[in-house]
Scaffold this motif. Structure first.
Motif, PDB file in Angstrom:
ATOM      1  N   HIS A  17      99.444  50.676 125.973  1.00 43.12           N
ATOM      2  CA  HIS A  17      99.791  50.678 124.558  1.00 43.12           C
ATOM      3  C   HIS A  17     100.943  49.725 124.300  1.00 43.12           C
ATOM      4  CE1 HIS A  17     102.212  53.903 126.413  1.00 43.12           C
ATOM      5  NE2 HIS A  17     103.159  53.539 125.573  1.00 43.12           N
ATOM      6  N   MET A  51      92.186  54.286 112.868  1.00 46.40           N
ATOM      7  CA  MET A  51      92.691  54.966 114.055  1.00 46.40           C
ATOM      8  C   MET A  51      93.064  56.409 113.706  1.00 46.40           C
ATOM      9  SD  MET A  51      94.943  51.860 115.699  1.00 46.40           S
ATOM     10  CE  MET A  51      94.900  52.416 117.414  1.00 46.40           C
ATOM     11  N   THR A  89      97.459  60.793 117.004  1.00 51.69           N
ATOM     12  CA  THR A  89      97.293  61.694 118.151  1.00 51.69           C
ATOM     13  C   THR A  89      98.566  62.460 118.472  1.00 51.69           C
ATOM     14  OG1 THR A  89      97.796  59.884 119.671  1.00 51.69           O
ATOM     15  CG2 THR A  89      95.454  60.312 119.199  1.00 51.69           C
ATOM     16  N   SER A 101      95.378  56.285 118.098  1.00 48.61           N
ATOM     17  CA  SER A 101      94.355  55.836 119.035  1.00 48.61           C
ATOM     18  C   SER A 101      93.056  55.554 118.300  1.00 48.61           C
ATOM     19  CB  SER A 101      94.104  56.907 120.104  1.00 48.61           C
ATOM     20  OG  SER A 101      93.089  56.493 120.994  1.00 48.61           O
ATOM     21  N   PRO A 149      90.614  58.631 120.908  1.00 52.98           N
ATOM     22  CA  PRO A 149      91.507  59.613 121.533  1.00 52.98           C
ATOM     23  C   PRO A 149      90.934  60.327 122.746  1.00 52.98           C
ATOM     24  CG  PRO A 149      91.386  59.967 119.161  1.00 52.98           C
ATOM     25  CD  PRO A 149      90.372  58.932 119.505  1.00 52.98           C
ATOM     26  N   ASP A 197      95.074  58.383 124.893  1.00 59.10           N
ATOM     27  CA  ASP A 197      95.786  59.147 123.866  1.00 59.10           C
ATOM     28  C   ASP A 197      96.533  58.292 122.849  1.00 59.10           C
ATOM     29  OD1 ASP A 197      98.268  58.623 125.096  1.00 59.10           O
ATOM     30  OD2 ASP A 197      98.428  60.617 125.934  1.00 59.10           O
ATOM     31  N   HIS A 198      96.815  57.037 123.164  1.00 61.84           N
ATOM     32  CA  HIS A 198      97.326  56.127 122.131  1.00 61.84           C
ATOM     33  C   HIS A 198      97.314  54.686 122.615  1.00 61.84           C
ATOM     34  CE1 HIS A 198     101.002  57.073 124.405  1.00 61.84           C
ATOM     35  NE2 HIS A 198     101.588  56.004 123.883  1.00 61.84           N
ATOM     36  N   GLU A 199      97.053  53.795 121.661  1.00 61.33           N
ATOM     37  CA  GLU A 199      97.130  52.361 121.925  1.00 61.33           C
ATOM     38  C   GLU A 199      98.262  51.728 121.142  1.00 61.33           C
ATOM     39  OE1 GLU A 199      92.433  52.724 122.187  1.00 61.33           O
ATOM     40  OE2 GLU A 199      93.810  53.392 120.666  1.00 61.33           O
TER      41      GLU A 199
END
Length: 180
Positions: A9, A30, A33, A45, A48, A52-54
């Protein structure tokens, strides 16, 4: 020799957290999360179930004259042993380690690259923790001790669903038992 397995991320400093969350959620599609509005952090995300996240949005972007926009660049590693090897290599090569922390969902080693950019290498623990959290951890303990510490933090936070919020958000990302 360990290597990173991919970009995890990017953390971005923002001036208007609400507007930026709305953009990534409503325009880009998106999902939120993890979030703690009191601290000023929201993770999003595109998928997800896979990651769990970008994108990690952090309140606190400097004024327009300051180009300091990236909060961190984070890269995955395949195993806890790879994370340990990176930590040892970074220390041996003289890079400044900021901290090594337990996020419950991952363990991250934060350091500064040669030009001073905050960078993280992290290992995903397999615990689906949806609360942004940090707790210092010694990754050079035994695997059992490291995982026991991960599970201790996860147990405190596991009831918060994806995109949910704790009933009382703390002013820090540290778990309640570690706050002073």
């Amino acid at each position: 020799m360990p290597r990173v397995t991919g970009l995890g991320h990017v953390g971005i400093y923002v001036r208007d957290l609400e507007r930026m969350v709305a953009f990534y959620r409503d325009v880009m599609g998106m999902r939120i999360t993890k979030q703690n509005w009191r601290v000023g952090i929201v993770f999003l995300s595109a998928d997800p179930e896979a990651v769990d996240h970008e994108i990690a949005l952090m309140r606190g972007r400097p004024d327009a004259a300051d180009p300091h926009l990236i909060q961190q660049i984070s890269m995955r590693v395949a195993s806890l042993d790879d994370l340990r090897a990176f930590h040892r290599r970074l220390v041996a090569d003289g890079y400044r380690i900021e901290e090594v922390v337990n996020h419950a969902s991952a363990i991250g080693c934060y350091f500064f690259d040669p030009e001073g950019n905050r960078t993280e290498v992290f290992w995903v623990t397999g615990r689906p923790c949806w609360v942004p959290t940090v707790s210092p951890i010694d990754i050079h303990q035994s695997d059992d001790a490291v995982l026991a510490e991960v599970d201790r933090v996860f147990t405190q936070l596991r009831d918060v669903p994806m995109g949910g919020r704790m009933s009382e958000e703390s002013a820090t990302l540290a778990p309640a038992s570690r706050q002073g």
